[in-house]
Design an enzyme around this catalytic site. Structure first.
Site, mmCIF file in Angstrom:
data_model
loop_
_atom_site.group_PDB
_atom_site.id
_atom_site.type_symbol
_atom_site.label_atom_id
_atom_site.label_comp_id
_atom_site.label_asym_id
_atom_site.label_seq_id
_atom_site.Cartn_x
_atom_site.Cartn_y
_atom_site.Cartn_z
ATOM 1 N N ASN A 229 -9.266 -2.179 -16.144
ATOM 2 C CA ASN A 229 -10.813 -2.482 -16.109
ATOM 3 C C ASN A 229 -11.161 -0.977 -16.085
ATOM 4 O OD1 ASN A 229 -8.815 -2.604 -14.286
ATOM 5 N ND2 ASN A 229 -9.794 -3.778 -12.873
ATOM 6 N N GLU B 71 -0.713 -1.271 -7.220
ATOM 7 C CA GLU B 71 -1.992 -1.910 -6.420
ATOM 8 C C GLU B 71 -2.276 -3.225 -7.769
ATOM 9 O OE1 GLU B 71 -3.931 -1.487 -3.538
ATOM 10 O OE2 GLU B 71 -3.298 0.506 -3.676
ATOM 11 N N CYS C 262 -10.437 -5.459 -9.046
ATOM 12 C CA CYS C 262 -9.022 -5.981 -8.309
ATOM 13 C C CYS C 262 -10.314 -6.288 -6.658
ATOM 14 C CB CYS C 262 -8.797 -4.934 -8.478
ATOM 15 S SG CYS C 262 -8.932 -3.226 -8.122
ATOM 16 N N GLU D 207 -3.259 4.713 -2.009
ATOM 17 C CA GLU D 207 -3.903 5.612 -2.664
ATOM 18 C C GLU D 207 -5.074 6.219 -1.927
ATOM 19 O OE1 GLU D 207 -3.156 4.663 -6.816
ATOM 20 O OE2 GLU D 207 -3.611 2.631 -6.394
#
Ligand code: NDP
Length: 481
Positions: free
Chosen positions: A148, A246, A280, A458
């Site tokens: 994505n 994630e 997300c 991150e």
């Protein structure tokens, strides 16, 4: 011609190759992409260990120059590479171009971080002893990235991995291999040791699984779905490999009765349908105060109906296709499920037949939903959003927090007290006030709670926690003579 993998520093064909087609136009074949074999994976992992040691021994400015060069090339080629990204992933060209530019910024940010690796020192509790605390590379890092954000997600893992002195073995999503080859070509041309950076295209179940099971991997950074993430964690624990993951989310945007209505609608539309909802950080639950609910829904539905769905590279397209036939079928199944649960589909949620044959779907809005419905509990990764009506700020906050996930949340309000309380009490890794739930910066931490994330954060300086290991040195220098 088949696009190759980068194995132990050499471009190589695999035993097999896959075809990649444009989801906006299935007659457009982007190319054939090699699938790495198990032997190639072993060969590249063998080489990565030595390459990492060579790289870690490079001077700081030499490493900095490499990262800066990758970043500036990505930024200067954002238009060309953004076009390629949009062609294979399906997001509108402006989003593809913006993503490649942002990927470049990850590299230039971490180029500067090469020179900012400063440790700590202390006196020991023992007389005459000094302590030096510094970070060292973790070693060989496996990067497993999704389709994505094929370039940005990879960049926000690869850039800090290299910055902190590690080798990288990258397994990109098989749906977006062209963007992976393009980024690898840039990295491979740099002043780096042979085999420091590897590209191993192939399916997740085959080459991805082998990679995460390998005892030669010291750390795994993954972005993708919850079930795959759990499988990776289970494989990693066998070798006590460090993991950072994630995964899914179910982000909520709370719209209060004092909100600027037009702002709230535009945040909801952008958050729900940007990237065709395949983010997300997408706003998949819109938690709306009863006093503003009907006016909000009217404008939201009008806005969703007005969005121009089309070919990612055509002028005027606001929402591209979804990424694959499988994803489209899953989305349509969620539309049926929502209706069977009692939600009302106010608009969209249909497959669209357009001029080009592609995976097109109209943006869908569910209303009259409640937070126990599966459409409000499971990540759909679709251009679908649900409105949940609430009677108070307290109820809104409780619903926002009632989820297994916890990546992002947002509030739209002009009330400082509510904004402040929400910012402090929303149980998510990222919280926004009068801004979309999607869209984050590169110099600050990113990550979530619950099933959304596992392991260290991150991005920004937080990335050092994952890509390095801490060494504490005790020094007794003795007495000068
Ligand atoms: P996956 O979790 O299957 O894939 C993510 C990455 O993991 C890909 O590179 C994939 O490879 C790889 N992978 C898959 N299986 C394994 C394995 N056993 N070992 C190692 N690597 C593996 O996501 P999907 O692409 O299938 O998407 C499914 C759903 O996941 C979406 O609908 C969405 O809900 C969620 N998702 C969430 C993302 C996020 O940003 N939070 C991003 C992408 C997906 P390959 O694709 O080549 O098989």
């Amino acid at each position: 011609m088949t696009e190759l993998n980068l194995i132990a520093g050499e471009w190589m064909a695999g035993d097999t190759a896959i075809e990649n087609r444009n989801p906006s136009d299935l007659t457009d074949v982007i190319g054939l992409f090699a699938q790495a074999s198990a032997d190639q994976l072993s060969a590249t992992l063998d080489r990565a260990r030595n390459a990492q040691l060579e790289w870690a021994a490079y001077g700081l400015e030499r490493k900095q120059a490499v990262l800066m060069s990758i970043g500036t090339e990505l930024m200067s080629r954002a238009e060309e590479l953004g076009r390629l990204l949009s062609r294979e992933e399906g997001k509108p060209f402006a989003e593809g171009k913006g993503e490649v530019y942002r990927a470049g910024q990850f590299f230039t940010y971490y180029a500067a971080e090469c020179l900012r690796q400063i440790g700590e020192n202390a006196d020991s509790v023992r007389e005459g002893v000094e302590i030096d605390v510094r970070r060292e590379p973790v070693g060989v890092v496996a990067v497993i990235s999704p389709w994505n954000f094929p370039t940005a997600t990879a960049a926000w893992k690869i850039a800090p991995a290299l910055c902190y002195g590690n080798a990288v073995v990258w397994k990109p999503a098989n749906l977006t291999p062209a963007s992976a080859v393009a980024l690898t070509e840039i990295i491979a041309r740099q002043d780096i040791p042979k085999g420091l950076f590897s590209l191993v295209m192939g399916s997740g179940g085959a080459i991805g699984q082998r990679l995460v099971e390998s005892p030669q991997v010291d750390a795994i950074s993954f972005t993708g779905s919850v079930p795959v993430g759990k499988g990776i964690a289970a494989a990693a624990i066998q070798n006590l490999t460090k993991v950072q993951m994630e995964m899914g989310s179910k982000n909520a945007l709370a719209v209060m009765d004092d909100a600027d209505l037009d702002l709230a609608v535009s945040l909801a539309l952008g958050g729900a349908f940007g990237g065709t909802g395949q983010k997300c950080t997408a706003s998949s639950r819109l938690v709306v105060h009863a006093a503003i609910h009907d006016a909000f829904v009217e404008k939201l539905v009008a806005g969703a109906k007005a969005l121009k769905v089309g070919h990612a590279l055509e002028e005027g397209t606001q929402m591209g296709p979804v990424v694959s036939e499988q994803q489209l079928q899953e989305n349509l199944a969620y539309v049926e499920l929502g209706q069977s649960e009692g939600a009302e589909l106010a608009c969209g949620g249909q497959r669209l037949e357009l001029q080009h044959d592609g995976y097109y779907m109209s943006p869908g809005v569910f209303v009259n939903t409640n937070n126990t419905m599966r459409i409000n509990r499971e990540e759909m990764f679709a251009p679908l959003t649900s409105v949940i009506k609430v009677n108070s700020y307290d109820e809104a906050l409780a619903i926002v927090n009632d989820t297994n996930f916890g990546l992002t949340s947002g509030i739209v309000t002009q009330n400082l007290a509510r904004a402040t309380h929400f910012r402090r009490h929303a149980r998510t890794g990222v919280v926004t006030v009068n801004l979309p739930t999607a869209g984050t910066d590169y110099h600050v931490p990113f990550g979530g709670r619950g099933e959304s994330s596992y392991g260290p954060r991150e991005q920004g300086k937080a990335a050092a926690e994952f890509y390095t290991t801490v060494k504490t040195a005790y020094i007794s220098a003795g007495t000068p003579i």
